[in-house]
Design an enzyme around this catalytic site. Sequence first.
Site, PDB file in Angstrom:
ATOM      1  N   ARG A 164      -4.322  -4.444  -2.268  1.00 57.14           N
ATOM      2  CA  ARG A 164      -4.305  -3.211  -3.052  1.00 57.14           C
ATOM      3  C   ARG A 164      -3.496  -3.376  -4.328  1.00 57.14           C
ATOM      4  O   ARG A 164      -2.507  -4.107  -4.361  1.00 57.14           O
ATOM      5  CB  ARG A 164      -3.644  -2.079  -2.263  1.00 57.14           C
ATOM      6  CG  ARG A 164      -4.546  -1.485  -1.203  1.00 57.14           C
ATOM      7  CD  ARG A 164      -3.887  -0.284  -0.581  1.00 57.14           C
ATOM      8  NE  ARG A 164      -2.494  -0.538  -0.291  1.00 57.14           N
ATOM      9  CZ  ARG A 164      -1.567   0.402  -0.217  1.00 57.14           C
ATOM     10  NH1 ARG A 164      -1.882   1.657  -0.427  1.00 57.14           N
ATOM     11  NH2 ARG A 164      -0.327   0.095   0.074  1.00 57.14           N
ATOM     12  N   ASP A 189       6.331  -6.222   3.751  1.00 58.14           N
ATOM     13  CA  ASP A 189       5.918  -4.832   4.034  1.00 58.14           C
ATOM     14  C   ASP A 189       6.944  -4.071   4.877  1.00 58.14           C
ATOM     15  O   ASP A 189       7.089  -2.852   4.764  1.00 58.14           O
ATOM     16  CB  ASP A 189       4.519  -4.774   4.692  1.00 58.14           C
ATOM     17  CG  ASP A 189       4.363  -5.696   5.886  1.00 58.14           C
ATOM     18  OD1 ASP A 189       5.308  -6.436   6.219  1.00 58.14           O
ATOM     19  OD2 ASP A 189       3.272  -5.692   6.499  1.00 58.14           O
ATOM     20  N   SER A 199       3.318  -9.864   2.428  1.00 62.62           N
ATOM     21  CA  SER A 199       3.776  -9.703   3.822  1.00 62.62           C
ATOM     22  C   SER A 199       3.535 -10.924   4.693  1.00 62.62           C
ATOM     23  O   SER A 199       2.726 -10.898   5.636  1.00 62.62           O
ATOM     24  CB  SER A 199       3.102  -8.476   4.414  1.00 62.62           C
ATOM     25  OG  SER A 199       3.339  -7.401   3.557  1.00 62.62           O
TER      26      SER A 199
HETATM   27  C1  GLC Z   1       3.144 -11.006   9.997  1.00 65.92           C
HETATM   28  C2  GLC Z   1       3.892 -11.547   8.787  1.00 65.92           C
HETATM   29  C3  GLC Z   1       5.046 -10.642   8.407  1.00 65.92           C
HETATM   30  C4  GLC Z   1       4.557  -9.205   8.248  1.00 65.92           C
HETATM   31  C5  GLC Z   1       3.816  -8.756   9.498  1.00 65.92           C
HETATM   32  C6  GLC Z   1       3.261  -7.346   9.362  1.00 65.92           C
HETATM   33  O1  GLC Z   1       3.981 -11.057  11.086  1.00 65.92           O
HETATM   34  O2  GLC Z   1       4.348 -12.861   9.055  1.00 65.92           O
HETATM   35  O3  GLC Z   1       5.665 -11.078   7.214  1.00 65.92           O
HETATM   36  O4  GLC Z   1       5.646  -8.358   8.006  1.00 65.92           O
HETATM   37  O5  GLC Z   1       2.758  -9.645   9.768  1.00 65.92           O
HETATM   38  O6  GLC Z   1       2.361  -7.242   8.312  1.00 65.92           O
END
Ligand code: GLC
Length: 473
Positions: A76, A191, A137
Amino acid sequence: MASTLNVEQITRELLVSNEQLKQIQQLLEQEMDAGLGVATNEKADIKMYPTFVRDVPNGTEKGKFLALDLGGTNFRVLLIELNGSQFEMDNEIYAIPQEIMLGTGQQLFDHIAECLAHFMERRDVKQYCLPLGFTFSFPCRQEGLTKAKLVRWTKGFRCIGVEGADVVELLREAIKRRRDIDIDVMAVLNDTTGTLMSCAHKKRDCAIGLIIGTGSNACYMETLDRIETCSHLTNRPLPGQCEDTDPDQMIINTEWGAFGDNGVLNFIRTKWDHELDEFSINRGNQIFEKMISGMYMGEIVRRILVDLTRRGYLFKGRCSNKMIVPYKFGTNYVSLVESDRNGATIQTKWVLNEVFGINEVSDEDVRNVQLICQRVSTRAAYLVSTAVATLLNRMQREHTTVGVDGSVYRHHPHFHNIMVRKIRELTDPKYSFDLMLSEDGSGRGAALVAAVAHRQKLQKLKEAQLAKQLANL
Ligand code: GLC
């Protein structure tokens, strides 16, 4: 033919007792300490990455910001206007084709830059160099607010040439290659951090950011003296350095999805968990996440259904062609099945027909499918609750708001209630908590982190100018 066992008995393996959950709490606590220690971090499964975010918003954040959000099923681009507690947001979703998810890093970042340029054009802001927050993330080792090296891909991404590289650099290079837009990257964040910040904007006592979506992970506010890997940061000025006026705390991105990669969770894993891992693109990694998150929960259910059908316990022993397609049963269908309550069958029958093309099912089949979905998702909710309770016990705050986001938490009809009950059972009664649904943490949180950083940057510039003027007097 089926033996005298039944589906209820066979799937008891999925049940986890409070005793087992308490054992998991202890293991998790040890792993977290190991992640924070300088000498132990390298070997620790839970890396406890410092985020360099030291404070939550104070409500005075202002201005127009861009945000990028990469890490779930979609990508996004957002334009956010902050004005104290008010905010306006406009965003567009762009798909990331499978061939890009598994292609080269350059292709991925060129695609991101192209989407950003397209968005800026459509919003008529292409001529401005706006501050930007980048929610990326995946597990990153950060060396500052704008320097984040990807440690390894998770959740279905596997672009070549990105692991070990600084993702902000890759983004800047891709933008430079285009020559038609310019941006000012103020922060890169996970995130979970975005979720914490976005909830803290409303409730200052928010100190945990939790995601139960495609992946599962959490961050929390840790005191600096417990973060050995950040022992160089302290409020006491070092010789030759100016005073660090930030609070003595920092958000830690736990990356708890990797809990169990060294085998410590094998005592609760079933053969279906092992199989799922065996056939995944990141074998041996993200073992905890593979029992909890949306990317995998439906696939565990599908594997159990196929296994039990082949062994003659379900659907008269006949697997449909669609049933044997990996990842065919999305976790959204687990949520739908779970919404049939008190003997209702309508959703379950619809799902079986829709996803697997099975339209002749006995009442017993329906009950069994429901039981399997219930056991798999309750186990996921218990495991994530155990981890949240571990953090609450560790932080020892009288009251903590836990900011939560992610498709599983949002759409599963019982996840929230199961979690509230289980976290309460596993947390010291001295500490209370609330689970608060985050309003778009990945977007708004990115803008907030960027806003705080932007404010600090302007402040520093002003101070430097003032110092220059004084020197010229
Ligand atoms: C995976 C990623 C992590 C993220 C999570 C939720 O575990 O490694 O960085 O926060 O997914 O999206």
